[in-house]
Design an enzyme around this catalytic site. Structure first.
Site, short mmCIF file in Angstrom:
data_model
loop_
_atom_site.label_atom_id
_atom_site.label_comp_id
_atom_site.label_asym_id
_atom_site.label_seq_id
_atom_site.Cartn_x
_atom_site.Cartn_y
_atom_site.Cartn_z
N HIS A 183 73.37 47.02 63.93
CA HIS A 183 72.50 45.84 64.00
C HIS A 183 73.27 44.60 63.56
CE1 HIS A 183 72.35 47.03 59.81
NE2 HIS A 183 71.79 45.87 59.50
N ARG A 184 74.34 44.81 62.81
CA ARG A 184 75.30 43.76 62.48
C ARG A 184 76.67 44.31 62.85
NH1 ARG A 184 71.64 40.67 61.56
NH2 ARG A 184 70.94 39.81 59.57
N LYS A 223 81.11 48.90 59.24
CA LYS A 223 82.14 48.94 58.19
C LYS A 223 82.01 50.20 57.37
CE LYS A 223 85.28 46.41 56.07
NZ LYS A 223 86.08 47.63 55.97
N LYS A 269 74.02 49.96 51.85
CA LYS A 269 74.86 49.24 50.87
C LYS A 269 75.10 47.80 51.32
CE LYS A 269 77.99 52.01 49.43
NZ LYS A 269 79.21 52.82 49.28
N LYS A 320 81.51 55.28 58.82
CA LYS A 320 82.37 56.04 57.90
C LYS A 320 83.22 56.98 58.74
CE LYS A 320 83.14 56.61 53.45
NZ LYS A 320 83.02 55.61 52.38
N SER A 328 85.99 43.75 50.73
CA SER A 328 86.47 43.98 52.11
C SER A 328 85.94 42.89 53.03
CB SER A 328 85.99 45.34 52.62
OG SER A 328 86.86 46.36 52.20
#
Ligand code: NAD
Length: 470
Positions: free
Chosen positions: A64-65, A69, A93, A105, A362
């Protein structure tokens, strides 16, 4: 509950509590919870004149974004369930700490200790090739970072492989984070997750009501802390909490046993001992306990599991004596253990908040990379000049000379590390305050974990509602 769900089921069950508390409709709940895509790759590498086939995964829980990451771990126990659970945690998170990324991940099924440096480079480059070719690694869509068994070195190999494959991508260096500073990394990334754990605990102790609810009082000064895992996260957290906040690290649990000293261990000395001897055994000035895991049950104020998932389970949850658990590792408590500890009144600062310092810095690194400039480069000297002007003005008005050290501190322009720490501290403080507000709403939001997920789910659901599902 008399059996342990898998790690992924545990995460889903914990998220369900939050979704039920806010009455989220089933459709949106399923859309948020499901893992969008998982890539499994198998690839051969010639090692010591033999061909070995490696298995790796990259899961994208949400996009959705973008980019999505999340770290890549190298571990002999990695599997798809774990990767999916960790990808889901990344989604929540990022939302909790307002980092505008989706969740992902990755893992490679490997025991890195069994391979030489050059072999690991070969394997990492080949794994990267698979990820890039299949669209699971690029600055715009999917950006890995270090996790268990990987570090700056692996990230540098990955970035270099991506650059060779996509030489016209001007943002190639942003394809991974956690790189060495001289290779596009950012100052403060290595320590970031441990630093974030420290900032999370500092913020917790700024709220006397919350401290009292955890049966403690005062500040971090003198608090007895047990840390499990003296790796990247555990080492930095323990070092900063003891050296800067005056906490006492009364036990360090590592894979081959635990060190105990009620007066407090010197974290740097223990760390250097491990580097030298590859073990905590024979460390002077501490009691050694062979059964390391049993030390999780030691009397202490704060327990920081910073090693692996599923360390506190149905089996040992009843015997945990800490008043506060700060989950520096991902998923160190199973769902069943979480329920038991909640009933026993133990306060739990959840992983999706506590270890978010890594992804936060990050994010800063990624911004630095796509903007192609180091933070502070444009304004540092300007700030310095303004500081001198203020000092001179004070001297003119008061007729007194500003002492050298005052002038220096006024005139010191922030460098990149200052800005990274300030941004991380602000992020961890703001996130705790948002979680706390949700917790104080009550109405089924009975603990800080549920409150954290409520904060995350509201933000993610908002993007579905605003943009729609198609
Ligand atoms: P790491 O590999 O640097 O450190 C792990 C440490 O745990 C090592 O010192 C290892 O010896 C120790 N360990 C392994 N098995 C153990 C056992 N059974 N008992 C006690 N100690 C044991 O890994 P890390 O990067 O510090 O990650 C630790 C945890 O933090 C993981 O759950 C990871 O997903 C999470 N995390 C890491 C980051 C990051 O930026 N590195 C960010 C967020 C979350």
């Amino acid at each position: 509950m008399d059996h342990e769900p898998s790690f992924r089921e545990s995460v889903d069950l914990m998220v369900d509590r939050a979704m039920n508390a806010i009455g989220l409709d089933q459709g949106t709940a399923s859309a948020i919870k499901s893992c969008n895509s998982v890539l499994q790759v198998r690839f051969p590498v010639r090692i010591r004149n033999k061909i070995e086939v490696f298995t790796g995964w990259r899961a994208v829980h949400s996009d959705h974004r973008l980019p999505a990451k999340g770290g890549i771990r190298y571990a002999p126990y990695a599997d798809q369930d774990e990767v999916e659970a960790l990808a889901a945690l990344m989604t929540y998170k990022c939302a909790i700490v307002n980092v505008p990324f989706g969740g992902s991940k990755g893992a490679l099924l490997i025991d890195p200790a069994q391979y030489e440096r050059d072999e690991l480079e070969l394997i990492t480059r080949r794994f990267t090739l698979e990820l890039v070719r299949k669209g699971f690694l690029s600055p715009a869509t999917n950006v890995p970072a270090p996790d268990i068994g990987t570090g700056q070195r692996e990230m540098a190999w990955m970035a270099d492989t991506y650059k060779q494959l996509q030489p016209t991508d001007i943002n190639y260096i942003a394809c991974v984070t956690g790189k060495p500073v001289h290779h596009g990394g950012i100052n403060g990334r290595v320590e970031a997750t441990g630093r974030g754990v420290q900032y999370a605990l500092q913020e917790f102790f700024r709220h006397p009501q919350d401290v009292a609810a955890a049966n403690m009082q005062g500040t971090l000064e003198g608090k007895r802390i047990v840390v499990q895992g003296l790796g990247n996260v555990g080492y930095h957290a323990a070092k900063f909490l003891s050296e800067e906040d005056g906490a006492k690290i009364t036990a360090i649990i590592e894979r081959d046993g635990a060190l105990i000293n009620e007066e407090g261990l010197n974290v740097e000395d223990v760390y250097q001992h491990i580097i030298q001897h590859h073990s905590v055994k024979n460390f002077p000035g501490a009691r050694f306990e062979e059964n390391g895991k049993s030390v999780l049950e030691m009397e202490c104020d704060i327990l920081i599991p910073a090693a692996l998932e599923s360390q506190i389970t149905l089996e040992n949850a009843d015997r945990i004596k800490a008043r506060l658990i700060a989950e520096a590792a991902n998923g160190p408590l199973t769902y069943g253990a979480d329920e038991i500890l909640h009933k026993r009144g133990v306060t739990i600062l959840p992983d999706a908040y506590v270890n978010a310092g890594g992804v936060t810095v990050s994010y800063f690194e990624w911004i630095r990379n796509i903007s192609h400039i180091r933070f502070g480069r444009m304004q540092r000297r300007h700030d310095e000049m303004r500081g001198h002007q203020v000092a001179s003005m004070l001297e003119t008005i008061t007729g007194t000379k500003v002492a050298g050290h005052h002038r220096d501190s006024l005139a010191r322009g922030a460098d990149e590390l200052d800005l990274v720490r300030s941004g991380l501290d602000d992020t961890m403080r703001t996130a705790y305050q948002e979680i706390r507000e949700a917790f104080l709403e009550g109405d089924g939001i009975q603990d800080l974990r549920t409150a954290s997920y409520v904060v995350a789910i509201r933000k993610i659901a908002r993007t579905y509602l605003d943009v729609g599902v198609y």
